[in-house]
Design a protein around this motif. Sequence first.
Motif, PDB file in Angstrom:
ATOM      1  N   PRO A  41       1.082  -1.419   0.047  1.00  0.00           N
ATOM      2  CA  PRO A  41       0.199  -0.001  -0.233  1.00  0.00           C
ATOM      3  C   PRO A  41       0.738   1.438  -0.114  1.00  0.00           C
ATOM      4  N   PRO A  42       0.128   2.470  -0.697  1.00  0.00           N
ATOM      5  CA  PRO A  42       0.760   3.732  -0.260  1.00  0.00           C
ATOM      6  C   PRO A  42       1.875   3.856   1.253  1.00  0.00           C
ATOM      7  N   GLU A  43       2.796   4.347   1.092  1.00  0.00           N
ATOM      8  CA  GLU A  43       3.217   4.937   2.237  1.00  0.00           C
ATOM      9  C   GLU A  43       2.224   6.396   2.549  1.00  0.00           C
ATOM     10  N   ILE A  44       1.935   6.348   3.808  1.00  0.00           N
ATOM     11  CA  ILE A  44       1.046   7.666   4.506  1.00  0.00           C
ATOM     12  C   ILE A  44       1.849   8.276   4.988  1.00  0.00           C
ATOM     13  N   ALA A  45       2.275   9.484   5.387  1.00  0.00           N
ATOM     14  CA  ALA A  45       3.097  10.569   6.080  1.00  0.00           C
ATOM     15  C   ALA A  45       1.902  11.291   7.533  1.00  0.00           C
ATOM     16  N   ARG A  46       2.654  10.945   8.758  1.00  0.00           N
ATOM     17  CA  ARG A  46       1.617  11.514   9.494  1.00  0.00           C
ATOM     18  C   ARG A  46       2.434  12.703  10.434  1.00  0.00           C
ATOM     19  N   VAL A  47       1.223  13.563  10.537  1.00  0.00           N
ATOM     20  CA  VAL A  47       1.363  15.209  10.653  1.00  0.00           C
ATOM     21  C   VAL A  47       1.281  15.738  11.719  1.00  0.00           C
ATOM     22  N   GLU A  48       1.897  16.222  12.377  1.00  0.00           N
ATOM     23  CA  GLU A  48       1.285  17.202  13.668  1.00  0.00           C
ATOM     24  C   GLU A  48       1.148  18.312  13.661  1.00  0.00           C
ATOM     25  N   LEU A  49      -0.018  18.592  14.295  1.00  0.00           N
ATOM     26  CA  LEU A  49      -0.794  19.475  13.560  1.00  0.00           C
ATOM     27  C   LEU A  49      -0.431  20.922  14.307  1.00  0.00           C
ATOM     28  N   ALA A  50       0.390  21.079  15.604  1.00  0.00           N
ATOM     29  CA  ALA A  50       1.466  22.332  14.569  1.00  0.00           C
ATOM     30  C   ALA A  50       1.990  22.041  13.336  1.00  0.00           C
ATOM     31  N   THR A  51       2.626  21.591  12.970  1.00  0.00           N
ATOM     32  CA  THR A  51       3.772  21.363  11.633  1.00  0.00           C
ATOM     33  C   THR A  51       2.229  22.416  10.496  1.00  0.00           C
ATOM     34  N   VAL A  52       1.507  21.032  10.951  1.00  0.00           N
ATOM     35  CA  VAL A  52      -0.006  21.297   9.440  1.00  0.00           C
ATOM     36  C   VAL A  52      -0.357  23.813   9.737  1.00  0.00           C
ATOM     37  N   GLU A  53      -0.233  24.053  11.332  1.00  0.00           N
ATOM     38  CA  GLU A  53      -0.533  25.289  11.481  1.00  0.00           C
ATOM     39  C   GLU A  53       0.181  26.076  11.086  1.00  0.00           C
ATOM     40  N   HIS A  54       1.833  25.938  11.063  1.00  0.00           N
ATOM     41  CA  HIS A  54       2.515  26.459  10.578  1.00  0.00           C
ATOM     42  C   HIS A  54       3.218  26.434   9.204  1.00  0.00           C
ATOM     43  N   TRP A  55       2.772  25.427   7.919  1.00  0.00           N
ATOM     44  CA  TRP A  55       2.309  25.567   6.798  1.00  0.00           C
ATOM     45  C   TRP A  55       1.625  26.419   5.586  1.00  0.00           C
ATOM     46  N   GLN A  56       2.140  27.016   4.633  1.00  0.00           N
ATOM     47  CA  GLN A  56       2.030  27.862   3.587  1.00  0.00           C
ATOM     48  C   GLN A  56       0.877  27.510   2.612  1.00  0.00           C
ATOM     49  N   GLY A  57       0.053  28.171   2.764  1.00  0.00           N
ATOM     50  CA  GLY A  57      -0.886  27.331   1.451  1.00  0.00           C
ATOM     51  C   GLY A  57      -2.139  27.645   2.434  1.00  0.00           C
ATOM     52  N   PRO A  58      -3.231  27.191   1.303  1.00  0.00           N
ATOM     53  CA  PRO A  58      -3.918  25.726   1.704  1.00  0.00           C
ATOM     54  C   PRO A  58      -4.284  24.781   2.217  1.00  0.00           C
ATOM     55  N   VAL A  59      -4.918  23.774   3.088  1.00  0.00           N
ATOM     56  CA  VAL A  59      -5.003  22.698   3.355  1.00  0.00           C
ATOM     57  C   VAL A  59      -6.417  22.468   3.613  1.00  0.00           C
ATOM     58  N   LEU A  60      -6.850  20.970   2.790  1.00  0.00           N
ATOM     59  CA  LEU A  60      -7.481  21.020   2.130  1.00  0.00           C
ATOM     60  C   LEU A  60      -7.907  19.601   3.305  1.00  0.00           C
ATOM     61  N   TRP A  61      -8.618  20.090   4.517  1.00  0.00           N
ATOM     62  CA  TRP A  61      -8.962  19.098   5.798  1.00  0.00           C
ATOM     63  C   TRP A  61      -9.730  17.698   5.297  1.00  0.00           C
ATOM     64  N   VAL A  62      -9.657  16.900   5.701  1.00  0.00           N
ATOM     65  CA  VAL A  62     -10.763  15.488   5.290  1.00  0.00           C
ATOM     66  C   VAL A  62     -11.253  14.962   6.432  1.00  0.00           C
ATOM     67  N   ASP A  63     -12.831  14.612   7.029  1.00  0.00           N
ATOM     68  CA  ASP A  63     -12.655  13.668   8.065  1.00  0.00           C
ATOM     69  C   ASP A  63     -13.498  12.581   7.585  1.00  0.00           C
ATOM     70  N   ALA A  64     -12.069  11.750   8.475  1.00  0.00           N
ATOM     71  CA  ALA A  64     -12.828   9.905   7.886  1.00  0.00           C
ATOM     72  C   ALA A  64     -13.857   9.486   8.692  1.00  0.00           C
ATOM     73  N   ARG A  65     -14.482  10.257   9.771  1.00  0.00           N
ATOM     74  CA  ARG A  65     -15.220  10.128  10.687  1.00  0.00           C
ATOM     75  C   ARG A  65     -16.574   9.562   9.588  1.00  0.00           C
ATOM     76  N   THR A  66     -17.305   9.312  11.221  1.00  0.00           N
ATOM     77  CA  THR A  66     -19.085   8.728  10.254  1.00  0.00           C
ATOM     78  C   THR A  66     -19.603  10.255  10.111  1.00  0.00           C
ATOM     79  N   ALA A  67     -21.071   9.912   8.639  1.00  0.00           N
ATOM     80  CA  ALA A  67     -21.710  11.165   8.735  1.00  0.00           C
ATOM     81  C   ALA A  67     -21.500  12.070  10.681  1.00  0.00           C
ATOM     82  N   SER A  68     -21.989  11.018  11.411  1.00  0.00           N
ATOM     83  CA  SER A  68     -23.055  11.393  12.548  1.00  0.00           C
ATOM     84  C   SER A  68     -21.791  12.101  13.302  1.00  0.00           C
ATOM     85  N   ALA A  69     -20.878  11.657  13.250  1.00  0.00           N
ATOM     86  CA  ALA A  69     -19.257  12.174  14.146  1.00  0.00           C
ATOM     87  C   ALA A  69     -19.414  14.002  13.194  1.00  0.00           C
TER      88      ALA A  69
END
Length: 146
Positions: A41-69
């Motif tokens: 399977p393709p390798e997936i990188a894990r990232v810390e929230l603090a790292t994401v907050e310091h990224w330049q440019g747009p981020v698209l958040w994807v919620d993989a939880r259930t529709a009710s959550a």
Amino acid sequence: MPANSAPSPWREAAVLVILALLPAVLSGWLHPRRPIWTSQPPEIARVELATVEHWQGPVLWVDARTASAYARSHVPGAVPLSESDWDNQLPGFLERWRPGVRIVVYCNAQACSSSEEVARRLKRELNLDDVFVLRGGWAAWEQANP
């Protein structure tokens, strides 16, 4: 010619199949854009929230939880995209995604595998590169954003 010296139709068919397969196998092996033959399977990188907050440019958040959550609460601007409802939710993701946008997928907590599965599908099926899984998932977001 004696009856027993004629080539068998099965033998001729086998020779033709082998001759047809040989160029196909060589092409798949030697072609510069050959298919991936492993089932890794393709390798997936894990990232810390603090790292994401310091990224330049747009981020698209994807919620993989259930529709009710997702309906109860989610990262502002997040797109729902779960394994269980992939076909129905994928068009909404595609409407929001743009080339060059980093994608961060999250689910309930660090032990949740839904985010990894969604991230893998995004990489494998849509051939997207900048796909990450949020370390700590939704729990990490809630803790940082009470």
